[in-house]
Design an enzyme around this catalytic site. Structure first.
Site, PDB file in Angstrom:
ATOM      1  N   ASP A 262     -11.263  -8.737   7.139  1.00 33.24           N
ATOM      2  CA  ASP A 262     -12.593  -8.580   6.547  1.00 33.24           C
ATOM      3  C   ASP A 262     -13.273  -9.940   6.378  1.00 33.24           C
ATOM      4  O   ASP A 262     -14.477 -10.089   6.630  1.00 33.24           O
ATOM      5  CB  ASP A 262     -12.501  -7.882   5.193  1.00 33.24           C
ATOM      6  CG  ASP A 262     -12.376  -6.369   5.317  1.00 33.24           C
ATOM      7  OD1 ASP A 262     -12.252  -5.884   6.459  1.00 33.24           O
ATOM      8  OD2 ASP A 262     -12.397  -5.681   4.294  1.00 33.24           O
TER       9      ASP A 262
ATOM     10  N   TYR B 244       0.815  -1.216   0.000  1.00 31.72           N
ATOM     11  CA  TYR B 244       0.000   0.000   0.000  1.00 31.72           C
ATOM     12  C   TYR B 244       0.846   1.263   0.000  1.00 31.72           C
ATOM     13  O   TYR B 244       0.397   2.321  -0.441  1.00 31.72           O
ATOM     14  CB  TYR B 244      -0.921   0.021   1.221  1.00 31.72           C
ATOM     15  CG  TYR B 244      -2.063  -0.975   1.171  1.00 31.72           C
ATOM     16  CD1 TYR B 244      -2.303  -1.755   0.047  1.00 31.72           C
ATOM     17  CD2 TYR B 244      -2.899  -1.139   2.263  1.00 31.72           C
ATOM     18  CE1 TYR B 244      -3.342  -2.663   0.007  1.00 31.72           C
ATOM     19  CE2 TYR B 244      -3.954  -2.046   2.241  1.00 31.72           C
ATOM     20  CZ  TYR B 244      -4.165  -2.811   1.109  1.00 31.72           C
ATOM     21  OH  TYR B 244      -5.202  -3.711   1.076  1.00 31.72           O
TER      22      TYR B 244
ATOM     23  N   ASP C 112      -5.571  -6.791   5.820  1.00 29.24           N
ATOM     24  CA  ASP C 112      -6.776  -6.137   5.314  1.00 29.24           C
ATOM     25  C   ASP C 112      -7.788  -7.182   4.863  1.00 29.24           C
ATOM     26  O   ASP C 112      -8.971  -7.162   5.250  1.00 29.24           O
ATOM     27  CB  ASP C 112      -6.382  -5.216   4.149  1.00 29.24           C
ATOM     28  CG  ASP C 112      -7.514  -4.317   3.686  1.00 29.24           C
ATOM     29  OD1 ASP C 112      -8.634  -4.421   4.226  1.00 29.24           O
ATOM     30  OD2 ASP C 112      -7.279  -3.509   2.777  1.00 29.24           O
TER      31      ASP C 112
ATOM     32  N   LYS D 263       3.578 -15.357   3.083  1.00 25.00           N
ATOM     33  CA  LYS D 263       3.636 -16.154   1.858  1.00 25.00           C
ATOM     34  C   LYS D 263       5.111 -16.410   1.552  1.00 25.00           C
ATOM     35  O   LYS D 263       5.630 -16.090   0.475  1.00 25.00           O
ATOM     36  CB  LYS D 263       2.936 -15.420   0.706  1.00 25.00           C
ATOM     37  CG  LYS D 263       2.641 -16.290  -0.514  1.00 25.00           C
ATOM     38  CD  LYS D 263       1.701 -17.436  -0.227  1.00 25.00           C
ATOM     39  CE  LYS D 263       1.371 -18.194  -1.515  1.00 25.00           C
ATOM     40  NZ  LYS D 263       0.647 -19.456  -1.235  1.00 25.00           N
TER      41      LYS D 263
ATOM     42  N   ASP E  79      -2.900 -18.354   2.295  1.00 29.92           N
ATOM     43  CA  ASP E  79      -4.009 -19.121   1.723  1.00 29.92           C
ATOM     44  C   ASP E  79      -4.535 -20.146   2.718  1.00 29.92           C
ATOM     45  O   ASP E  79      -5.748 -20.352   2.833  1.00 29.92           O
ATOM     46  CB  ASP E  79      -3.611 -19.776   0.396  1.00 29.92           C
ATOM     47  CG  ASP E  79      -2.214 -20.358   0.404  1.00 29.92           C
ATOM     48  OD1 ASP E  79      -1.543 -20.312   1.453  1.00 29.92           O
ATOM     49  OD2 ASP E  79      -1.783 -20.875  -0.648  1.00 29.92           O
TER      50      ASP E  79
END
Length: 369
Positions: free
Chosen positions: A251, A141, A247, A191, A223
């Site tokens: 959610d 970001y 993020d 990851k 994942d």
């Protein structure tokens, strides 16, 4: 307690839910004799309409002068034609960067009475209690370079994911300190089988873990984490992860309690702490009086806990939320499948406000005896 709180209602349902959070905080101040001063300013699309900028300098200065900032939501599609640095979301990113809070805390808990609102089976969601610790100022970001360019006659977009050892270490310590006060387990999500940033993340978190021998550390690929949040959320205590993964996963975890409208967050570690519900601006329901204010009210409880250090007041707000839900009151998003009585945004805010007063009275009477 003297407290100056910057209030940024923002866009969409932001003003509606923020109004109810402020309402509850005013009640808390009256009950306990605190002096909370609220300074309201515009951000996002509302600020563009008023000032031409998603975050005017006067608003930023007001936030920096506050003890804490309570934010509603940012995002308005009518400004999508603007360049990325002029859109509403740019104001939010600039605010986070300027206030300097690098640790985003997002608690997610199951409520027994809301089992019917969750798409998960009750036996899977029941008892889940997760604290997401999301790094907020690094990663893709904020990484540079970024942009859109032309190559061989076609458009090419690029973003940079970047993390330093110091950035990872400071957020890891927040997670381990939080776990020390909870169930002594940290799940670090990355990851590392693909990304060099994740390899550095895993190495650094493992090194920091040595300073917390009573906390169990596990590493999990993002994942796999996404799957386990749905299939076995009770396995988690504190989930530590970088900006993008945090993020998305936090959610996703809204399925545990049935709605994004239930989730609160606190951003700490900088010059001024920032509190906001996790949900977005939801322009499709704005102005209809059906938005869920409980995430914003729970964010106000976190403000009491982390900035004001008023644990009793934080607990009273959280107990009031649970009591109102136990009494069968619901906003539309959590009304289906729970057998409750659906109320408006303002009615839910009023119910929580009244219940905070009742809980405070009961506690006062108990201690008086």
């Amino acid at each position: 307690m003297q407290l100056k709180i910057g209030v940024l209602p923002g866009d969409g349902v932001g003003p509606e839910v923020t109004k109810q959070a402020v309402r509850v905080l005013r009640e808390v101040a009256d009950i306990h004799g605190h002096n909370f001063h609220f300074d309201e300013c515009a951000i996002g699309g509302a600020a563009i309409s008023q000032t031409g900028s998603p975050l005017a300098r006067v608003t930023l200065d007001a936030c920096l002068a506050a003890d804490a900032v309570l934010l509603g939501a940012v995002g308005a599609s009518e400004f999508d034609h603007l360049s990325p640095d002029q859109r509403p979301e740019a104001g939010l990113l600039l605010l986070r960067q300027t206030l300097g809070g690098f640790a985003n805390l997002r608690p997610v808990s199951s409520y027994r009475v809301l089992a019917g609102a969750s798409p998960l089976r009750a036996e899977i969601a029941a008892g889940a209690d997760i604290l997401f610790v999301r790094e907020l100022l690094g990663g893709i970001y904020f990484g540079e370079p970024r942009g859109i360019t032309s190559h061989n006659g076609e458009s090419v977009a690029f973003n940079t994911m970047r993390y330093s050892t110091s950035e990872i270490e400071r957020i890891a310590r927040v997670a381990f300190e939080a776990a020390m006060k909870r169930r002594h387990k940290v799940t670090s999500v990355d990851k590392a089988n693909v990304l060099e940033t994740s390899q550095l993340w895993r190495q650094t978190v493992s090194r920091v873990a040595a300073d917390y021998p009573t906390v169990k550390l596990e590493h999990l690929y993002v994942d796999a984490a996404a799957m386990h949040i749905i299939t076995n959320p009770k396995r988690f205590d504190v989930i530590l992860t970088e900006n993008l993964f945090g993020d998305i996963l936090s959610d996703e975890s809204a399925v545990i309690c049935g709605s994004l409208g239930m989730l609160a967050s606190a951003t700490v570690g900088g010059a001024v702490d920032l509190y906001e519900p996790v949900h977005g601006s939801a322009p499709d329901i704005a102005g209809r009086g059906i938005a869920n204010p409980l995430g914003a009210i729970a964010s106000a409880a976190m403000l009491m806990r982390y900035t004001a250090r008023l644990e009793r007041e934080a607990e009273e707000i959280e107990a009031a939320i649970e009591s109102v839900l136990d009494a069968g009151y619901r906003t539309q998003d959590i009304g289906r499948g729970t057998g409750g009585h659906v109320v408006t945004t303002a009615e839910m805010g009023q119910l929580v406000t009244e219940t905070v007063a009742e809980i405070a009275d009961i506690r006062h009477a108990y201690h008086a005896v």
